[in-house]
Design a protein around this motif. Structure first.
Motif, PDB file in Angstrom:
ATOM      1  N   THR A 230      -0.284 -17.264 -46.724  1.00  0.00           N
ATOM      2  CA  THR A 230       0.915 -17.227 -47.576  1.00  0.00           C
ATOM      3  C   THR A 230       2.191 -17.470 -46.785  1.00  0.00           C
ATOM      4  N   MET A 231       2.082 -17.549 -45.441  1.00  0.00           N
ATOM      5  CA  MET A 231       3.236 -17.722 -44.558  1.00  0.00           C
ATOM      6  C   MET A 231       4.305 -16.653 -44.830  1.00  0.00           C
ATOM      7  N   THR A 232       3.848 -15.401 -44.863  1.00  0.00           N
ATOM      8  CA  THR A 232       4.745 -14.269 -45.130  1.00  0.00           C
ATOM      9  C   THR A 232       4.806 -13.365 -43.907  1.00  0.00           C
ATOM     10  N   TRP A 233       6.051 -13.122 -43.410  1.00  0.00           N
ATOM     11  CA  TRP A 233       6.267 -12.198 -42.304  1.00  0.00           C
ATOM     12  C   TRP A 233       6.434 -10.784 -42.836  1.00  0.00           C
ATOM     13  N   SER A 234       5.932  -9.806 -42.070  1.00  0.00           N
ATOM     14  CA  SER A 234       6.129  -8.398 -42.451  1.00  0.00           C
ATOM     15  C   SER A 234       6.047  -7.533 -41.198  1.00  0.00           C
ATOM     16  N   ARG A 235       6.451  -6.281 -41.340  1.00  0.00           N
ATOM     17  CA  ARG A 235       6.347  -5.288 -40.265  1.00  0.00           C
ATOM     18  C   ARG A 235       5.308  -4.252 -40.681  1.00  0.00           C
ATOM     19  N   PRO A 236       4.070  -4.367 -40.218  1.00  0.00           N
ATOM     20  CA  PRO A 236       3.054  -3.418 -40.667  1.00  0.00           C
ATOM     21  C   PRO A 236       3.323  -2.005 -40.144  1.00  0.00           C
ATOM     22  N   GLU A 237       2.995  -1.020 -40.962  1.00  0.00           N
ATOM     23  CA  GLU A 237       3.083   0.365 -40.518  1.00  0.00           C
ATOM     24  C   GLU A 237       1.885   0.671 -39.629  1.00  0.00           C
ATOM     25  N   THR A 238       2.160   1.366 -38.549  1.00  0.00           N
ATOM     26  CA  THR A 238       1.087   1.690 -37.617  1.00  0.00           C
ATOM     27  C   THR A 238       0.949   3.198 -37.471  1.00  0.00           C
ATOM     28  N   LYS A 239      -0.262   3.590 -37.054  1.00  0.00           N
ATOM     29  CA  LYS A 239      -0.538   4.985 -36.715  1.00  0.00           C
ATOM     30  C   LYS A 239      -0.736   5.079 -35.210  1.00  0.00           C
ATOM     31  N   GLY A 240      -0.746   6.311 -34.717  1.00  0.00           N
ATOM     32  CA  GLY A 240      -0.944   6.509 -33.290  1.00  0.00           C
ATOM     33  C   GLY A 240       0.345   6.316 -32.512  1.00  0.00           C
ATOM     34  N   THR A 241       0.230   6.370 -31.198  1.00  0.00           N
ATOM     35  CA  THR A 241       1.387   6.257 -30.308  1.00  0.00           C
ATOM     36  C   THR A 241       1.599   4.796 -29.913  1.00  0.00           C
ATOM     37  N   VAL A 242       2.752   4.261 -30.299  1.00  0.00           N
ATOM     38  CA  VAL A 242       3.075   2.871 -29.983  1.00  0.00           C
ATOM     39  C   VAL A 242       3.321   2.754 -28.475  1.00  0.00           C
ATOM     40  N   PRO A 243       2.758   1.735 -27.814  1.00  0.00           N
ATOM     41  CA  PRO A 243       3.026   1.564 -26.381  1.00  0.00           C
ATOM     42  C   PRO A 243       4.514   1.405 -26.104  1.00  0.00           C
ATOM     43  N   LEU A 244       4.901   1.690 -24.882  1.00  0.00           N
ATOM     44  CA  LEU A 244       6.300   1.559 -24.481  1.00  0.00           C
ATOM     45  C   LEU A 244       6.773   0.122 -24.642  1.00  0.00           C
ATOM     46  N   PRO A 245       8.070  -0.082 -24.810  1.00  0.00           N
ATOM     47  CA  PRO A 245       8.605  -1.442 -24.831  1.00  0.00           C
ATOM     48  C   PRO A 245       8.201  -2.191 -23.567  1.00  0.00           C
ATOM     49  N   ARG A 246       7.861  -3.465 -23.732  1.00  0.00           N
ATOM     50  CA  ARG A 246       7.382  -4.207 -22.566  1.00  0.00           C
ATOM     51  C   ARG A 246       7.513  -5.708 -22.772  1.00  0.00           C
ATOM     52  N   SER A 247       7.447  -6.414 -21.655  1.00  0.00           N
ATOM     53  CA  SER A 247       7.382  -7.871 -21.640  1.00  0.00           C
ATOM     54  C   SER A 247       6.442  -8.284 -20.520  1.00  0.00           C
ATOM     55  N   LEU A 248       6.058  -9.540 -20.532  1.00  0.00           N
ATOM     56  CA  LEU A 248       5.138 -10.075 -19.531  1.00  0.00           C
ATOM     57  C   LEU A 248       3.823  -9.307 -19.479  1.00  0.00           C
ATOM     58  N   HIS A 249       3.405  -8.762 -20.620  1.00  0.00           N
ATOM     59  CA  HIS A 249       2.110  -8.113 -20.760  1.00  0.00           C
ATOM     60  C   HIS A 249       1.104  -9.129 -21.296  1.00  0.00           C
ATOM     61  N   THR A 250      -0.119  -8.706 -21.522  1.00  0.00           N
ATOM     62  CA  THR A 250      -1.121  -9.569 -22.143  1.00  0.00           C
ATOM     63  C   THR A 250      -1.715  -8.865 -23.354  1.00  0.00           C
ATOM     64  N   ALA A 251      -2.202  -9.665 -24.307  1.00  0.00           N
ATOM     65  CA  ALA A 251      -2.878  -9.145 -25.500  1.00  0.00           C
ATOM     66  C   ALA A 251      -4.071 -10.048 -25.782  1.00  0.00           C
ATOM     67  N   ASN A 252      -5.231  -9.440 -25.964  1.00  0.00           N
ATOM     68  CA  ASN A 252      -6.467 -10.184 -26.225  1.00  0.00           C
ATOM     69  C   ASN A 252      -7.240  -9.519 -27.348  1.00  0.00           C
ATOM     70  N   VAL A 253      -7.848 -10.329 -28.208  1.00  0.00           N
ATOM     71  CA  VAL A 253      -8.648  -9.811 -29.311  1.00  0.00           C
ATOM     72  C   VAL A 253     -10.118  -9.830 -28.920  1.00  0.00           C
ATOM     73  N   ILE A 254     -10.755  -8.671 -29.023  1.00  0.00           N
ATOM     74  CA  ILE A 254     -12.208  -8.542 -28.874  1.00  0.00           C
ATOM     75  C   ILE A 254     -12.678  -7.696 -30.047  1.00  0.00           C
ATOM     76  N   GLY A 255     -13.508  -8.288 -30.881  1.00  0.00           N
ATOM     77  CA  GLY A 255     -13.919  -7.577 -32.090  1.00  0.00           C
ATOM     78  C   GLY A 255     -12.744  -7.410 -33.025  1.00  0.00           C
ATOM     79  N   ASN A 256     -12.481  -6.173 -33.435  1.00  0.00           N
ATOM     80  CA  ASN A 256     -11.350  -5.903 -34.322  1.00  0.00           C
ATOM     81  C   ASN A 256     -10.222  -5.199 -33.594  1.00  0.00           C
ATOM     82  N   LYS A 257     -10.161  -5.369 -32.270  1.00  0.00           N
ATOM     83  CA  LYS A 257      -9.149  -4.674 -31.470  1.00  0.00           C
ATOM     84  C   LYS A 257      -8.303  -5.668 -30.690  1.00  0.00           C
ATOM     85  N   MET A 258      -7.002  -5.377 -30.606  1.00  0.00           N
ATOM     86  CA  MET A 258      -6.090  -6.135 -29.756  1.00  0.00           C
ATOM     87  C   MET A 258      -5.783  -5.274 -28.529  1.00  0.00           C
ATOM     88  N   TYR A 259      -6.293  -5.701 -27.377  1.00  0.00           N
ATOM     89  CA  TYR A 259      -6.113  -4.944 -26.139  1.00  0.00           C
ATOM     90  C   TYR A 259      -4.838  -5.401 -25.441  1.00  0.00           C
TER      91      TYR A 259
END
Length: 807
Positions: A230-259
């Motif tokens: 649908t090309m719709t942007w949103s801000r999903p609500e999350t549970k748990g502790t959000v990681p600290l603000p960061r840059s130059l990190h990495t994110a990878n999907v394995i299964g249903n998780k973004m590491y």
């Protein structure tokens, strides 16, 4: 948090072979099967080489690239589509950024500069670095980054971007052009050095792109979602502790998780934003976002940075790539050495198994004798070994827990300190083994030798399993390591088992040494790595490698010239053959291949000792010669029947039981990685041969020409008398297959004394393509002596997907 971190099993790869790239940051990595391909980045200059790391053989190599080789760049876009890689933008020198697009055909290591059409509305993307470049389907999605507002590269005026582009790809090679999608919702704020991944839930089927963190004068930790349909942007609500603000990190999907790993984070625990560089630091923190529940789970916090080298150290600008369910992390910078005001880069390579391995395929029989089986199963990527078990309806003698005397101890790990390998195995790279006694060279071809410290840096040897051609390692290997010898049965075995790596290539791997020729002109030679020119200087990642597999006959219907007959345990042709694998065999076991909680030592429900599963051993490759199995002592049996996760006994204290002639044995196999033992495969049933019948023909070769194929073989190693004739069979299409897909129907295509025959195009047009593992046309060849026909050798002639789908 501490408990979660303790459950991680990070492994540092301690030694490599090949040209190791210099440490750096700002580089990017993708995976093609078991190969990790790294490009760009910098540390005292921007790197322009393409480095490849083979995770199966622990070897680095530099492929001989050609074509429009791009300049070195850093903080660029880097995505992989099949066996082609796309590179967009990045910094080519200080203050000068790029918006060029390059394509690498990894099957030929050929670079090509591509020029996409400009969007119909608006301008093409401007030069930038630190953007995200994500692939889904036949489209790449470009978001944000950092541009230089000044035309003078020496006068760097940063401009943070939040523009969004779509790049349509052509199939196989080339691109169509850029477009600027019309989106709904609020666009994410401008940023660079963020991450973007694409995930599609299995139940909902709507692909989503997630953007996390980045830099825009200060670090960010906001999460954005784009519904691609649908090309719709949103801000999903999350549970748990959000990681600290960061840059130059990495994110990878394995299964249903973004590491999410590493990056620059605030120095203070409260996450206060500060403009002073001294209050920011590299981190080794590690979290994941459950993409189905949008819940953050912290695995390693910033205060748990490890000083004992059990966890990867803090870093930013590193690369991370998923190979199967394993996450690899390499290099990156860990801060500044302020006295010299230059960056310090890590040199280490780490991997983490994120979940237990899936169940392997059913065990397949390559060859049966009167007292042994040679078996195989499809390889599971990124595993450290396989646990093979069997049981039989025939009575198994009860033994006391006394040490076995003079029994070869060649196929299992000893228990260390009472720990349970099945609950939490030690690394197969660090276990010490007792002394080994070898009574048959072929039995040690892939077991983990008890007197060898297995090293992941070992060279992979070319091995051929009788009639199966195995892909060679994806780098240059000295020719002397490719030598093999024939054992007494005529099957090829590796001659240096201690050099074989723990981790082996994936069955889907089609990377081979040398460039593949046209399939219609190739000779399929199972005893060679690749039919055609073998290159000793580089490797090609190929779209498809035609190979053959082999096994002995199973229960099947055979069509002769005039009638249909059935192979079964009472017929002449199968009196020495194995019984049809039965997915529904009554073992009392639930084969839930999707559950990671399947008890690795789950016992049969029956109380009789005959239903007990016995360990054959732990093997590092996907083949085994089985002539014995371990007997569990009486007290262990009673404990095991009560406790699903009973500790593994000390195999050195156990006796082995030989296999009996003419006996049915059931097999199952499970894969092992850093998370433990995965679920078991479905059960297969095989029967040992009856003495007096000839063995199976060996070394089957298939040569393909324009209008036919030439099938040849060698006589059985054990003819048990004079060979009177051979019969060759071809699996054909039949309505009976619709009723019972597991029972192949065969037509005899040859009968005579010659050890070769021609299979015509007319016969091949009627062939059944078997999809039980990889698409293949199935042949069987058996020999007859005075007693009758012995077991047949089954050869699966692997087919190209396009070729097989057209049949």
């Amino acid at each position: 948090m501490a408990a979660a971190a303790a459950g991680l099993s990070w492994r540092r790869v301690s030694s490599f072979t090949g040209p190791v790239p210099r440490s750096r940051h700002g580089h990017r990595a993708v995976a093609i099967r078991e190969l990790v391909i790294i490009f760009g980045g910098g540390n005292e200059g921007i790197a322009d080489e393409l480095h490849v790391y083979n995770t199966a053989t622990n070897q680095w190599f530099l492929p001989a690239v050609r074509g429009d080789i791009p300049p070195g760049c850093a903080a660029h876009g880097f995505v992989c589509d099949g066996t082609r890689i796309l590179v967009f933008g990045g910094m080519v020198e200080y203050g000068r950024y790029s918006n060029d697009l390059y394509e690498l055909q990894a099957s030929r290591w050929l670079w090509k500069k591509v020029k996409p059409q400009a969007p119909s509305t608006g301008s093409p993307p401007c030069p930038r670095l630190g953007h995200s470049f994500s692939l889904y389907g036949n489209k790449c999605y470009l978001f944000g980054g950092l541009a230089n507002e000044s035309e003078d590269s020496n006068n760097n005026v940063p401009r943070y971007l939040n523009d969004f582009y779509e790049l349509e790809l052509q199939h196989g090679s080339g691109v169509v052009g850029w477009s600027i999608p019309v989106t709904k919702g609020i666009l994410p704020s401008p940023r660079e050095s963020h991450t973007a991944i694409v995930y599609c839930r299995k139940d909902l089927g709507s692909p989503k792109m997630y953007i996390f963190g980045g830099m825009c004068g200060c670090r960010l930790n906001d999460l954005w979602e784009l519904d691609i349909e649908t090309m719709t942007w949103s801000r999903p609500e999350t549970k748990g502790t959000v990681p600290l603000p960061r840059s130059l990190h990495t994110a990878n999907v394995i299964g249903n998780k973004m590491y999410v790993f590493g990056g620059w984070v605030p120095q203070s625990a409260g996450g206060e934003i500060s403009a002073h560089d001294g209050e920011w630091k590299c981190t080794g923190s590690f979290s994941y976002l459950n993409l189905d529940t949008t819940e953050w789970i912290g695995l390693i916090s910033d205060c748990q940075e490890d000083k004992s080298n059990l966890l990867p150290g803090p870093r930013a600008g590193h690369c991370a790539v998923a190979v199967g369910t394993r996450l690899y992390i390499w290099s990156g910078r860990d801060g500044y050495r302020k006295a010299w005001n230059n960056q310090v880069c890590c040199k280490d390579l780490w991997y983490l198994d994120t979940e237990k391995p899936p169940a392997p395929s059913q065990v397949q029989l390559i060859r049966a004798t009167t007292n042994s089986f040679q078996v195989k199963w499809d390889e599971v990527p990124t595993v450290e070994g396989y646990l093979l078990q069997l049981h039989s309806d025939s009575p198994v003698p009860s033994v006391a827990g006394t040490p076995g005397t003079g029994v070869p101890e060649t196929s299992v790990l000893s228990s260390q300190g009472g720990s349970s390998l099945h609950q939490r195995p030690q690394s197969l790279t660090s276990v010490s083994y007792p002394e080994v006694k070898v009574d048959h060279p072929s039995q040690t071809n892939n077991v983990i030798p008890n007197n060898v410290q297995i090293s992941l840096s070992s060279n992979s040897l070319l091995k051929t399993e009788g009639k199966e051609k195995v892909a060679a390692p994806e780098n240059k290997i000295p020719q002397e390591t490719m030598k093999s010898h024939a054992d007494a049965t005529g099957f090829k075995e590796s001659n240096a088992p201690s050099l074989l790596p723990v981790c082996t290539s994936s069955p889907q791997t089609s990377a081979n040494v040398g460039e593949l020729h046209d399939l219609d002109k190739r000779t399929v030679n199972p005893d060679a790595s690749v039919s055609g020119t073998v290159s000793s200087t580089q490797t090609m990642v190929t779209q498809q490698a035609v190979k053959t597999e082999s096994s002995s006959t199973n229960g099947a219907v055979v069509k002769d010239e005039t009638s249909l007959t059935t192979f079964n345990s009472k017929s002449e042709a199968a009196e020495t053959a194995f019984i049809m694998p039965s997915p529904g065999a009554n073992t009392g076991q639930t084969n839930d291949t999707h559950s990671s909680k399947t008890p690795p030592r789950q016992m049969a429900m029956g109380k009789t000792r005959e239903r007990q599963w016995y360990d054959v051993g732990i093997f590092k490759n996907n083949t085994a010669v089985v002539s014995q199995f371990y007997l569990l002592p009486e007290e262990t049996l009673s404990i095991s029947n009560k406790m699903e996760n009973a500790d593994v006994p000390d195999y050195r204290l156990l006796k082995k039981q030989d296999l009996f002639p003419g006996t049915v044995y059931r097999f199952r196999v499970a894969a092992i990685n850093g998370c433990g033992v995965g679920p078991f495969s479905k059960v297969s049933e095989f029967k040992t041969c009856i003495p007096g019948f000839p063995g199976a023909p060996s070394t089957v070769k298939i040569t393909k020409s324009v209008d036919c194929i030439h099938l040849s073989w060698e006589p059985p190693a054990s003819p048990s008398g004079n060979i009177l004739e051979y019969s060759a069979y071809l699996a054909i299409r039949s309505t009976q297959l619709q009723e019972n897909p597991n029972q192949l129907v065969f037509m005899r295509i040859y009968c005579g004394l010659k050890t070769s025959c021609i299979v015509t195009a007319a016969q091949l047009s009627n062939a059944h393509v078997d999809y039980t593992s990889r698409p293949a046309i199935v042949f069987r060849i058996s020999a007859k002596n005075e007693r009758g026909y012995g077991p047949a050798t089954q050869v699966r002639w692997l087919q190209d997907m396009k070729t097989s789908s057209s049949k």
